[in-house]
Structure formats: structure tokens, C-alpha cells
Design a protein around this motif. Structure first.
Motif, short mmCIF file in Angstrom:
data_model
loop_
_atom_site.label_atom_id
_atom_site.label_comp_id
_atom_site.label_asym_id
_atom_site.label_seq_id
_atom_site.Cartn_x
_atom_site.Cartn_y
_atom_site.Cartn_z
N LEU A 295 10.00 -4.26 -5.17
CA LEU A 295 9.89 -3.51 -5.04
C LEU A 295 10.84 -2.24 -5.48
N THR A 296 9.75 -0.90 -6.35
CA THR A 296 10.56 0.08 -6.49
C THR A 296 10.33 1.10 -5.63
N VAL A 297 11.04 1.69 -5.27
CA VAL A 297 10.53 3.25 -4.30
C VAL A 297 10.60 4.86 -5.18
N ARG A 298 9.51 5.09 -5.10
CA ARG A 298 9.27 6.13 -6.80
C ARG A 298 8.46 7.54 -6.61
N ASN A 299 9.74 8.43 -6.76
CA ASN A 299 9.02 9.88 -7.07
C ASN A 299 8.44 10.00 -5.78
N TYR A 300 9.08 9.98 -4.72
CA TYR A 300 8.79 10.32 -3.85
C TYR A 300 9.86 11.43 -3.16
N ASP A 301 10.06 12.96 -2.27
CA ASP A 301 10.62 13.54 -1.67
C ASP A 301 10.06 13.65 -0.08
N ILE A 302 11.40 13.63 0.22
CA ILE A 302 11.07 12.78 1.96
C ILE A 302 12.15 14.32 3.35
N MET B 294 15.45 2.71 -5.41
CA MET B 294 15.43 3.98 -5.43
C MET B 294 14.90 4.81 -6.70
N GLU B 295 13.81 5.29 -7.51
CA GLU B 295 14.61 6.64 -8.85
C GLU B 295 13.41 7.51 -8.23
N ASN B 296 14.05 9.04 -8.95
CA ASN B 296 13.25 10.05 -8.63
C ASN B 296 12.97 10.76 -7.57
N CYS B 297 14.04 10.28 -6.45
CA CYS B 297 13.22 10.69 -4.65
C CYS B 297 14.04 11.39 -4.15
N ARG C 203 0.96 -1.67 0.28
CA ARG C 203 -0.26 -0.13 0.29
C ARG C 203 0.89 1.42 -0.10
N ALA C 204 1.95 1.63 0.26
CA ALA C 204 1.96 2.70 1.33
C ALA C 204 3.27 2.67 0.10
N ILE C 205 3.73 1.94 -1.02
CA ILE C 205 5.19 1.58 -1.74
C ILE C 205 4.85 2.74 -3.13
N ASN C 206 2.97 2.14 -3.19
CA ASN C 206 2.32 3.27 -3.97
C ASN C 206 1.47 4.45 -4.27
N PHE C 207 2.13 4.80 -2.86
CA PHE C 207 1.53 6.53 -2.17
C PHE C 207 2.09 7.39 -3.18
N SER C 208 3.12 7.06 -3.27
CA SER C 208 3.23 8.59 -4.15
C SER C 208 2.65 8.69 -5.81
N HIS C 209 1.78 7.47 -5.72
CA HIS C 209 1.44 8.01 -7.30
C HIS C 209 -0.11 8.20 -7.41
N SER C 210 -0.66 8.22 -6.09
CA SER C 210 -2.51 7.85 -5.98
C SER C 210 -2.64 9.64 -4.96
N HIS C 211 -1.47 9.97 -4.40
CA HIS C 211 -1.58 10.75 -3.26
C HIS C 211 -1.50 12.04 -3.84
N LEU D 46 22.83 -3.14 -1.39
CA LEU D 46 22.00 -3.93 -2.11
C LEU D 46 21.26 -3.05 -3.01
N ILE D 47 21.70 -1.62 -1.93
CA ILE D 47 20.08 -0.78 -2.84
C ILE D 47 20.73 -0.28 -4.32
N THR D 48 19.44 -0.48 -5.67
CA THR D 48 19.68 0.49 -6.69
C THR D 48 19.56 1.97 -6.65
N PHE D 49 20.07 3.27 -6.25
CA PHE D 49 19.42 4.78 -7.06
C PHE D 49 19.90 5.17 -7.82
N ASN D 50 18.70 5.52 -8.66
CA ASN D 50 18.90 6.20 -9.76
C ASN D 50 17.69 7.97 -9.69
N GLY D 51 18.89 8.69 -9.97
CA GLY D 51 17.81 10.00 -10.56
C GLY D 51 18.04 10.65 -8.01
N VAL D 52 18.70 10.21 -7.57
CA VAL D 52 18.08 10.32 -6.25
C VAL D 52 19.04 11.52 -5.91
#
Length: 736
Positions: free
Chosen positions: A538-545, A559-562, A503-511, A576-582
Motif C-alpha cells: 500500500l501507498t497512500v498518495r496525494n491526499y489533503d486531509i 505515505m507520499e505527497n500528503c 478502493r479507498a486508497i486509490n480514491f485520490s487518483h480518480s476523484h 513502520l511507516i515511510t513518509f515522503n513529502g508529507v
């Protein structure tokens, strides 16, 4: 002392509606005319001696040795009345020495440091620093949640109030954040003054502080870091530093990940070379101190040395923090019999719930079982924590607890039993009287955060977004509790933490990004990642934290675009994390942290000692902790061959577990370690080099063998100067 300065100092003491003070000057003195409490006063200040004479309309005169003595008198601030009120208010906060949990700290003035113990000694050291007149002193009090920062300020304030009549000195105004973003210092100062029933107004406080009569202690200073009010809040602090410059002193208390001398000097632009910044880092009582304190609470030697309790009383244990030590002292030792100390907060809170569930009386017990009462207390505490969080406060009116209890119970009981439970609910042991009459609060914010963490996981798992997630700032203290809860749920209810993550990992797409919801959920996602099923893609995407706390061993995840404002990853394995555009602004890490090759360069790095890494050294610093892709050993201690072998990954994962003891069947994390095909080889190596404690106990049908890995931080740090760790790594390398 010039006319303009005097005008600014006297202005807040002038009656509302009256003209501003009038100041005249001649060769020998300055004269100030002011209307105060409806009386016209003529104040003569001798230019040479600083002595003062105050004359009222009836020609009655009072003489003072200094402007400080005049402002402290009943003509102005009446600090004797303040001291009496504060002494009465805080008398319950200070018990006799035998009943007080020991207070330990390390004091540093930037050049020398010393260990200090006890409130009296700490106060003496704080007051002993030397500086030039015309400067401001800032005392930083830091330490982890529950270590006693708030309690120390209260005890210092009480001590000063008690001593004021005989020795004078500076009284303490305790300014608390009270669960709100600490951005308006004037409002918070006004509330603190109202608490002690003072007639002094908030705009007079900086003047009293300037002359060394009052020390302003800002508790919850780390909450100044809210990005929504970042510049305004730091600006107010800088303004306060200027306002009290002369003999002024500020105490700033907050979490150890936020406060640091270098950061204060860097971010508070008004600090000058003459200003003094000192620090007091609080640490939990030692095991010996804790045992002595429990003995004073009538715990027997057998109780203290029992397996469950002795595990909790190891040096460095989470349970030694005063908030939990106090809770431990309030329960009977036999309630802990047969318990495991892996999850200290849950253990102690469960013990408190069990204790409280039996105190509702025979009439309630006749219609509700003990299990039902435990569930009620649990649900009730969760409802309270949510209501406080939704209201951005840490205290609620007593009347609120009645309807929260009724809402929690539903229609399960008749009116008579409901009335009994509502009456008892407000005195449950987790709750204490707030300083405001008619209000209750949790005994410590960490207890509130524990329950609120459960509420948060339950709500998001169900697709619900409570108000507090959308409005509040999730700081490091809450995230620490959230990680503890995530560990336990991940071990015992893995499907639940998986549903939460999905639920949480897709929150940025809908909120819709018009509130803080996405920022807070993003922080929760990153904090909980090590505790979900490894099979999840899992992909963590489009979060400003804003703030993020990372602990443990992270699975393969992208992790992408964060963007992240501050990442506290001390002790975490991010390899083991892959960062892209972070993009990451600030990182807090230590020698046990491991980075991946794609980890982005942050603007700032603060190391495990609280020192800032030079910008030119950031690349090298990260590479030395695993970011380099070349086959080189970490710190020259871990051979390349070992670094790539599964036994080293197993060692790293085992050292990052929060549990004290590992045992088969205890939880999923322990089982994964102990059932790994490399465990026996690793176990033997750890034993050979003194890094493993192994005990066999009677365990009623379960595995009787308990394992504790000692000196985990040393193993993870892999310091080239640590010959024993180096020998362990060589041994492992030769065994594979």
C-alpha cells in the motif's frame, strides 16, 4: 456607562421600523428614549447608584435596582417566562438522583484543580470563579464522545431554570450544532430560542449575556474547526467574546482532542489578560458508581458480577460512558450471557437489536422470523444514519421514518404487515424524541456514527461515494466509531476491509477535488490501515486531509505527497511507516506513541496531558518517542537489544489492541498474538511482574484460557520513573 455603549445595548430591543434609541445626559443621570412593544419608554439611569426608573406614555413608572434587573423584567427579556418554558422543556432530562447516571469531572482554573461530582456541585464550581468586571469568562467542557457533555449542559440549564424564581442567576441558552458545521452562531442561537418558544431574538442574547443574565453554551464547539470555514467561525467566537465582555460567560463544549486552554488563548485573538478561561474535563462514572446505578435499576449482585457484565464494569472501560451505561441498563443481563466484552459498542447495540426485534407483535412474527427482524432493524438504522448524514442533520421528521422502513423492507411483506412495521419503526429504542416536535433523533450521536461507519465501509467497498462523504466534515467522534468498526470487520471479515482499502486508497487518483470527498476518504484510509492484511502493498498518495485519528500498530506502508491538518496518534505505533513529502500541521500524541525516522516535523504538538510542546523542543520530543535512528533506549527503559527484538514488537502490538480479553479463536488479532512463537516467553514475564491477568473458564469447545494485559498505557509509555515497567523490560531483555 457611556452613551455609545448604552446605544449598542438598547438597539436590539427597539421595535422594527422605529428610530434608534435616543440618549441624553445630564449631571445626575442618563436618559434613554426607546419604542418597545409599541410603547414609548423613557428610561432614567442614575449615574451614581445605577438605579433605574422606566416611565411609559401613560406616566406609569417602574423602578429597578439595576440595568440587569430591568433587562430581566417583563418589559424586556421576561426571563421568568424563559425559565418556565425551559423548565417544562427539559423536565424529562432530569430524573431523581437515584435514576441519574453519576456525573464526574475535573475542574481547573489554570492554577488549581479539583475533582467534582454531581450536577449541583459542578454548577456551584462553575459559578464560583472570580474575575474583574469588564471581562469575559470562558468555561471549557471537554471529554470523549458519549461521556455526557450534552447531557450535562441540559441538566445545568434545567437546574438554573428551576432555581430562577427563587434565586435568579444566569439562565443557559443551549446552542447545538445539530449535525451541521458550526459556523453561523446567530442562526444556531435563533434556533435554540425558537425551541423554548422565546420572543427574545438572537441579537438580544449577547446583551443579556453581557449583563450576566444568560450564559451561552455552545455544544459541539469542536466543529468550529472545519477548515472550509475555519477563520470565519473562530472570528465569530472572538466577536462573541467581545460582545459579552462585562459580566458575560460562555460555555464551550467539545471533544478533548480539540479544546484546550492554550489553544483557546492562542486562536481567539480577542481574549485579553483580564479574561478568565477555566476547564471542566468530564470522565466516565467509576466502576463502583456504575454498579450502584445498575443496582438501582434492579440489577442483582449476581447479574453485575457475571463474567460478561463484570468485564464491562472495570474502571476505564468504554462501557462506563453514560451513553453505553444507559443502554446497558435498558437490557436484561441474561442477554449478555456468554458474550465477550471486546467490542463494547457492538455488544450493546446487538443486545438492543435483539430486544427490539421481539417487540413488533404476533402478526409480524407470523410472517417474519426473528433473524429477519434483526436484519430489518440493522438495515433500517443504517438507512436512517445515511439519510441524516446526507441531509447534514441529526434529526428527521417522523413521517420520513415510514418510507425509510418501507424502502428497507422492499416487497417482502404484505400491506397489512408493512403498516404494522412502519408504525412500530418510529419507536425503536435507538430513536428518541428530538426537542423539535415531530422529529426523531438517535439516542446519542455515537450510535448514529456506529451505523454510519458500517454504511461508509459498505459503500466505498462497492465503489459508491455517498453525498455525505462528498459534503460533510468527518470529525474525531465519527472517526473513533469508524476505527471500532474497522477493527471488528478486520478481525471477522478481512477480505471486506481489504476490498474497502483497495478502493479507498486509490480514491485520490480518480476523484475530482471540488468537494470534501478526497479529504474524508483520506482520513478513513489512514484510520483503517492497521486492520487490513499485512500482505497488501500500500501507498497512500496525494491526499489533503483535515482531522485524522490513528490508533493501533501500523503495517509497513508509504505515505507520499500528503498534507494533514491534525493527526491524533495517541497510543499509535507509526514506526513502520515511510513518509515522503508529507506535511502535518498539528499532532496530538502521548508517551505511548512511537514515530518513525521519516516522520515530518509538525508545526504544533499537543502531548497526552493537553500541553503544547515548545517549538524548540519538538525535535527532541519526537526523538524520545522513537524517531531517532540511533541505537538508544526509549526513555532509558527499553534496552536497544530488546527494542530490536520481535518480542518487544509483540508486546507493543498486544498492548495496542482494543480488546479487554485475548483468547484463541476469538478474532484474528488475538490469534496472531497468542500463536506468536514469542508469546509464551512474554506471557511468563508479564505474569512475573503483575501485568497479566489469566483466567480459565468453561467455553463450550473453544479455548478456555482468557488473557488480559493490565496497565497497557504504563507499559507503552516506558517511563524511566516506573520501576516495575523497568524491571519487566530488563527481564525480557535477559530472556532473549
Amino acid at each position: 456607562m457611556d452613551r455609545e455603549t448604552l446605544l449598542q445595548d438598547f438597539m436590539p430591543f427597539c421595535d422594527i421600523g422605529e428610530q434608534a434609541p435616543k440618549i441624553s445626559q445630564n449631571k445626575d443621570s442618563l436618559t434613554v428614549k426607546i419604542t418597545r412593544d409599541g410603547k414609548a419608554l423613557k428610561i432614567s439611569i442614575n449615574n451614581e447608584t445605577g438605579k433605574i426608573q422606566v416611565e411609559n406614555e401613560s406616566k406609569s413608572k417602574k423602578n429597578f435596582s439595576s440595568i440587569e434587573a430591568m433587562f430581566a423584567s417583563d418589559l424586556f427579556a421576561n426571563l421568568k417566562k424563559w425559565a418556565d418554558a425551559q423548565k417544562e422543556l427539559l423536565k424529562n432530562e432530569t430524573t431523581n438522583a437515584k435514576g441519574m447516571i453519576p456525573v464526574n469531572g475535573r475542574y481547573s482554573d489554570g492554577s488549581l484543580s479539583q475533582d467534582v461530582t454531581g450536577v449541583d456541585r459542578i454548577d456551584e464550581v462553575i459559578e464560583s470563579s472570580s474575575r474583574v468586571t469588564g471581562s469575559t469568562e470562558i468555561v471549557l467542557i471537554d471529554g470523549p464522545a458519549g461521556v455526557g457533555k450534552t447531557s450535562l449542559i441540559e441538566k445545568l440549564a434545567h437546574r438554573r431554570a428551576e432555581m430562577y424564581k427563587e434565586s435568579g442567576g444566569s439562565l443557559i441558552l443551549h446552542v447545538k450544532s445539530r449535525g451541521r458545521v458550526l459556523s453561523n452562531l446567530q442562526d444556531l442561537m435563533a434556533f435554540s430560542l425558537q425551541t423554548i418558544r422565546s420572543h427574545i431574538t438572537y441579537d438580544q442574547i449577547p446583551v443579556l449575556a453581557k449583563y450576566g443574565l444568560v450564559t451561552i453554551a455552545i455544544d459541539g464547539f469542536d466543529e468550529l474547526g472545519d477548515p472550509n470555514g475555519y477563520e470565519m467561525a473562530w472570528g465569530q467566537l472572538g466577536e462573541l467574546v467581545n460582545q459579552v465582555r462585562h459580566k458575560g460567560k460562555l460555555i464551550l463544549a467539545g471533544r478533548d482532542t480539540f479544546i484546550g486552554r492554550s489553544r483557546i488563548v492562542r486562536d481567539v485573538k480577542s481574549i485579553t489578560a483580564d479574561d478568565v478561561v477555566v476547564s471542566l474535563t468530564l470522565v466516565a462514572p467509576s466502576a463502583a458508581q456504575a454498579k450502584e446505578w445498575l443496582s438501582a435499576k434492579n440489577w442483582s449482585k449476581a447479574n453485575i458480577e457475571s463474567s460478561a457484565v463484570s468485564d464491562l464494569l472495570e474502571d476505564g472501560s468504554f462501557a462506563l460512558r453514560p451513553v453505553f451505561l444507559a443502554l446497558l441498563g435498558s437490557i436484561k443481563p441474561k442477554q449478555l450471557s456468554g458474550k465477550d466484552s471486546a467490542y463494547v459498542s457492538e455488544l450493546l447495540i446487538d443486545a438492543m437489536i435483539a430486544r427490539e426485534s421481539k417487540l413488533f407483535g404476533a402478526a409480524v412474527n407470523a410472517v417474519m422470523s426473528n433473524e429477519q427482524m434483526k436484519k430489518f432493524i440493522w438495515d433500517f438504522m443504517c438507512e436512517i444514519s445515511r439519510d441524516m448524514a446526507d441531509s447534514q442533520t441529526e434529526a428527521l421528521e417522523t413521517s420520513v421514518f415510514g418510507w425509510l422502513a418501507e424502502m428497507t423492507l422492499g416487497a417482502e411483506v404484505n400491506d397489512e404487515v408493512l403498516a404494522l412495521i412502519k408504525h412500530r419503526a418510529a419507536v425503536i429504542g435507538f430513536l428518541v424524541q428530538d426537542e423539535r416536535p415531530g422529529y426523531l433523533t438517535f439516542m446519542h450521536s455515537q450510535i448514529m456514527n456506529y451505523f454510519l461507519s458500517h454504511v461508509t465501509i459498505d459503500a466505498i467497498e462497492k465503489g459508491e461515494v455517498p453525498k455525505y462523504i462528498r459534503r460533510n466534515l468527518f470529525g474525531a467522534d465519527f472517526l473513533s466509531s469508524f476505527i471500532d468498526v474497522s477493527i471488528k470487520i478486520g478481525a471477522n471479515e478481512r477480505p471486506k476491509i481489504d476490498r474497502f482499502m483497495i478502493r479507498a486508497i486509490n480514491f485520490s487518483h480518480s476523484h475530482v477535488h471540488i468537494d470534501r470527498g478526497s479529504r474524508n476518504v483520506g482520513a478513513l484510509v489512514i484510520s483503517a490501515l492497521p486492520y487490513v492484511s499485512e500482505e497488501l502493498d500500500l501507498t497512500v498518495r496525494n491526499y489533503d486531509i483535515d482531522d485524522v485519528k490513528a490508533r493501533g500498530t501500523y503495517p509497513k506502508v508509504s505515505m507520499e505527497n500528503c498534507t494533514i491538518s491534525q493527526l491524533d496518534c495517541r497510543g499509535a505505533d507509526l514506526s513502520l511507516i515511510t513518509f515522503n513529502g508529507v506535511s502535518i500541521s498539528s499532532v496530538i500524541a502521548d508517551d505511548a506513541t512511537r514515530f518513525c525516522s521519516s516522520f515530518p516535523n509538525p508545526a504544533f504538538i499537543t502531548d497526552g496531558e493537553g500541553n503544547q510542546v515548545q517549538e524548540s523542543n519538538i525535535e527532541e520530543w519526537l526523538s524520545a518517542r522513537g524517531r531517532n535512528t540511533e541505537e538508544v533506549s526509549l526513555g532509558g527503559v527499553v534496552p536497544p537489544k530488546l527494542r530490536k527484538h520481535p518480542i518487544y514488537a509483540l508486546l507493543s502490538k498486544a498492548c495496542r489492541l482494543r480488546q479487554y480479553w485475548l483468547r484463541l479463536e476469538d478474532d484474528l488479532y488475538a490469534e496472531k498474538i497468542l500463536k506468536d512463537q514469542n508469546w509464551d516467553e512474554l506471557r511468563q514475564a508479564l505474569l512475573r511482574h503483575g501485568f497479566l491477568k489469566e483466567e480459565v473458564r468453561a467455553a463450550s469447545g473453544r479455548s478456555p484460557t482468557f488473557y488480559h494485559i493490565k496497565h497497557k498505557d504504563r507499559i507503552l509509555a516506558a517511563d524511566s520513573k516506573d520501576e516495575i515497567v523497568k524491571a519487566l523490560m530488563i527481564d525480557l531483555s535477559s530472556a532473549i
